[in-house]
Design an enzyme around this catalytic site. Structure first.
Site, PDB file in Angstrom:
ATOM      1  N   ARG A  29       0.794  -1.214   0.000  1.00 30.19           N
ATOM      2  CA  ARG A  29       0.000   0.000   0.000  1.00 30.19           C
ATOM      3  C   ARG A  29       0.832   1.273   0.000  1.00 30.19           C
ATOM      4  O   ARG A  29       0.597   2.201  -0.770  1.00 30.19           O
ATOM      5  CB  ARG A  29      -0.863   0.084   1.280  1.00 30.19           C
ATOM      6  CG  ARG A  29      -2.200  -0.510   1.197  1.00 30.19           C
ATOM      7  CD  ARG A  29      -2.589  -0.977   2.578  1.00 30.19           C
ATOM      8  NE  ARG A  29      -1.652  -2.003   2.970  1.00 30.19           N
ATOM      9  CZ  ARG A  29      -1.801  -3.271   2.628  1.00 30.19           C
ATOM     10  NH1 ARG A  29      -2.827  -3.668   1.987  1.00 30.19           N
ATOM     11  NH2 ARG A  29      -0.877  -4.155   2.950  1.00 30.19           N
ATOM     12  N   LYS A  74      25.901  -4.101  -0.378  1.00 32.61           N
ATOM     13  CA  LYS A  74      27.368  -3.964  -0.392  1.00 32.61           C
ATOM     14  C   LYS A  74      27.853  -3.156   0.797  1.00 32.61           C
ATOM     15  O   LYS A  74      29.037  -2.852   0.909  1.00 32.61           O
ATOM     16  CB  LYS A  74      27.821  -3.284  -1.695  1.00 32.61           C
ATOM     17  CG  LYS A  74      27.370  -3.997  -2.954  1.00 32.61           C
ATOM     18  CD  LYS A  74      27.804  -3.195  -4.188  1.00 32.61           C
ATOM     19  CE  LYS A  74      27.225  -3.780  -5.456  1.00 32.61           C
ATOM     20  NZ  LYS A  74      27.411  -2.864  -6.595  1.00 32.61           N
ATOM     21  N   ARG A 108      11.472   3.767   3.330  1.00 37.04           N
ATOM     22  CA  ARG A 108      11.063   2.895   4.450  1.00 37.04           C
ATOM     23  C   ARG A 108      12.268   2.097   4.912  1.00 37.04           C
ATOM     24  O   ARG A 108      12.980   1.533   4.090  1.00 37.04           O
ATOM     25  CB  ARG A 108       9.948   1.951   4.009  1.00 37.04           C
ATOM     26  CG  ARG A 108       9.678   0.841   5.003  1.00 37.04           C
ATOM     27  CD  ARG A 108       8.432   0.056   4.685  1.00 37.04           C
ATOM     28  NE  ARG A 108       7.243   0.827   4.969  1.00 37.04           N
ATOM     29  CZ  ARG A 108       6.009   0.316   4.928  1.00 37.04           C
ATOM     30  NH1 ARG A 108       5.821  -0.950   4.623  1.00 37.04           N
ATOM     31  NH2 ARG A 108       4.970   1.075   5.201  1.00 37.04           N
ATOM     32  N   HIS A 157       5.292   6.165  11.472  1.00 35.13           N
ATOM     33  CA  HIS A 157       4.758   6.056  10.109  1.00 35.13           C
ATOM     34  C   HIS A 157       3.858   7.287   9.908  1.00 35.13           C
ATOM     35  O   HIS A 157       2.640   7.190   9.847  1.00 35.13           O
ATOM     36  CB  HIS A 157       3.964   4.760   9.996  1.00 35.13           C
ATOM     37  CG  HIS A 157       3.687   4.312   8.584  1.00 35.13           C
ATOM     38  ND1 HIS A 157       3.804   5.138   7.492  1.00 35.13           N
ATOM     39  CD2 HIS A 157       3.294   3.107   8.110  1.00 35.13           C
ATOM     40  CE1 HIS A 157       3.491   4.444   6.408  1.00 35.13           C
ATOM     41  NE2 HIS A 157       3.175   3.214   6.753  1.00 35.13           N
TER      42      HIS A 157
HETATM   43  C1  NCD Z   1       1.708  -0.815   8.271  1.00 35.26           C
HETATM   44  C2  NCD Z   1       3.205  -0.618   8.405  1.00 35.26           C
HETATM   45  O1  NCD Z   1       3.959  -0.871   7.467  1.00 35.26           O
HETATM   46  O2  NCD Z   1       3.579  -0.185   9.489  1.00 35.26           O
HETATM   47  N1  NCD Z   1       1.310  -1.018   6.954  1.00 35.26           N
HETATM   48  C3  NCD Z   1       1.094   0.075   6.169  1.00 35.26           C
HETATM   49  O3  NCD Z   1       1.982   0.841   5.890  1.00 35.26           O
HETATM   50  N2  NCD Z   1      -0.165   0.312   5.767  1.00 35.26           N
HETATM   51  C4  NCD Z   1       1.167  -1.806   9.218  1.00 35.26           C
HETATM   52  C5  NCD Z   1       1.713  -3.190   9.238  1.00 35.26           C
HETATM   53  O4  NCD Z   1       2.624  -3.537   8.470  1.00 35.26           O
HETATM   54  O5  NCD Z   1       1.215  -3.969  10.050  1.00 35.26           O
END
Ligand code: NCD
Length: 304
Positions: A52, A82, A103, A131
């Site tokens: 997502r 590396k 991420r 997040h």
């Molecule tokens: C979440 C995350 O990556 O923290 N997912 C997301 O980004 N919608 C929740 C999860 O992975 O459980």
């Protein structure tokens, strides 16, 4: 520079402006998009799995008329294997792209990247830390159903310890003091102290009771974060602590909403998906207009 690193960075007026801008982006989406970002490039660099978040960032950029370069599996295929540091990666990417969504597995990576990047960094999840962009789409979803200034019972359920979406949403909800927060988790996954404020009326519990189901306005369920456990047996013991099935959701108020950042594993039965309270797929869709607003702001294409 308009980095998005932590939910803590937003003032209330900024949050309200972002919600308004996301509403405007929904209208833009209804027309198929715009081209305000036509000469801009978004880089998505993900050290951890995602469906997502990465694809909604990319959709958002494409709907703004921009372009995308992407490393969806950085740990396997990029120079990270590396031994390249996040700082060097950020320096390089900021020479290619106008904005970077990143991420990481570890807390604080986005901040480290932001220190050296010459373009805005968007934190798309840093390990068990934060997040922030998810918390904005969560807030946007709640606002579709409720007045954020009126009393509201919001209950988080699941993995409060490692659930970064909970940490960021808790932080931004403090701007709306009429929203009462309850955190429900097995005791080994309870909410970290920095996110728990009993002096503000927060509650915590280890059981999902009928009373909670009947009184909540918003239930924000989460997955037990398997990838944060060293001992898989420990994870398996906790995974099914709370399961929302049709019987449980039927106890909820008719106008209450059940949210989940997704992916779900076992914690919400698929039979719940058709019930009126189930809003998690709509919540995921809201990621696109919200991320359009965030990208457009970071690139200074709209008011900030
Ligand atoms: C979440 C995350 O990556 O923290 N997912 C997301 O980004 N919608 C929740 C999860 O992975 O459980």
């Amino acid at each position: 520079m308009h980095h998005v690193l932590s939910a803590q960075q937003f003032s209330k007026s900024e949050l309200l402006l972002i919600l308004k801008q996301a509403e405007e982006m929904e209208k833009v989406l209804a027309q198929g998009g715009t081209d305000i970002a036509h000469n801009k490039i978004l880089a998505t660099f993900f050290y951890e799995p995602s469906t997502r978040t990465r694809l909604s960032f990319e959709t958002a950029m494409l709907r703004l008329g921009g372009k995308v370069i992407s490393t969806p599996n950085a740990l396997a295929v990029s120079s990270v294997t590396k031994g390249e540091t996040v700082e060097d990666t950020a320096r390089i990417l900021s020479g290619f792209a106008d904005i970077i969504a990143m991420r990481s597995k570890e807390v604080g990576y986005a901040e480290r990247a932001a220190k050296v990047s010459s373009v805005p960094i968007l934190n798309a999840g840093d390990g068990p830390g934060e997040h922030p962009t998810q918390s904005l789409l969560d807030l946007f979803t709640i606002k579709k159903y409720f007045n954020l200034e009126k009393p509201l019972q919001l209950v988080f359920v699941g993995d409060m310890k490692y659930g970064r979406t909970v940490h960021s949403l808790e932080t931004i909800l403090r701007h709306f003091p009429n929203i009462a927060l309850t955190f429900i988790a097995p005791s080994s996954l309870e909410i970290p102290l920095k996110h728990f404020h009993p002096e503000k009326g927060d509650q915590k519990m280890t059981q999902l009771t009928d009373e909670i189901l009947e009184q909540s306005d918003v239930i924000y369920d989460t997955r037990v974060q398997e990838e944060r456990f060293e001992d898989r047996n420990e994870y398996l013991k906790l995974r099914d602590a709370f399961i929302f099935d049709e019987k449980k959701v039927a106890r909820m108020k008719k106008n209450a909403i059940l949210m989940h950042p997704l992916p779900r594993v076992n914690e919400i039965a698929s039979a719940v998906d058709g019930l009126p309270q189930a809003k998690y797929f709509e919540q995921a869709r809201n990621g696109v207009p919200v991320r359009m607003a965030l990208i457009a702001r970071a690139l200074k294409l709209i008011e900030t």
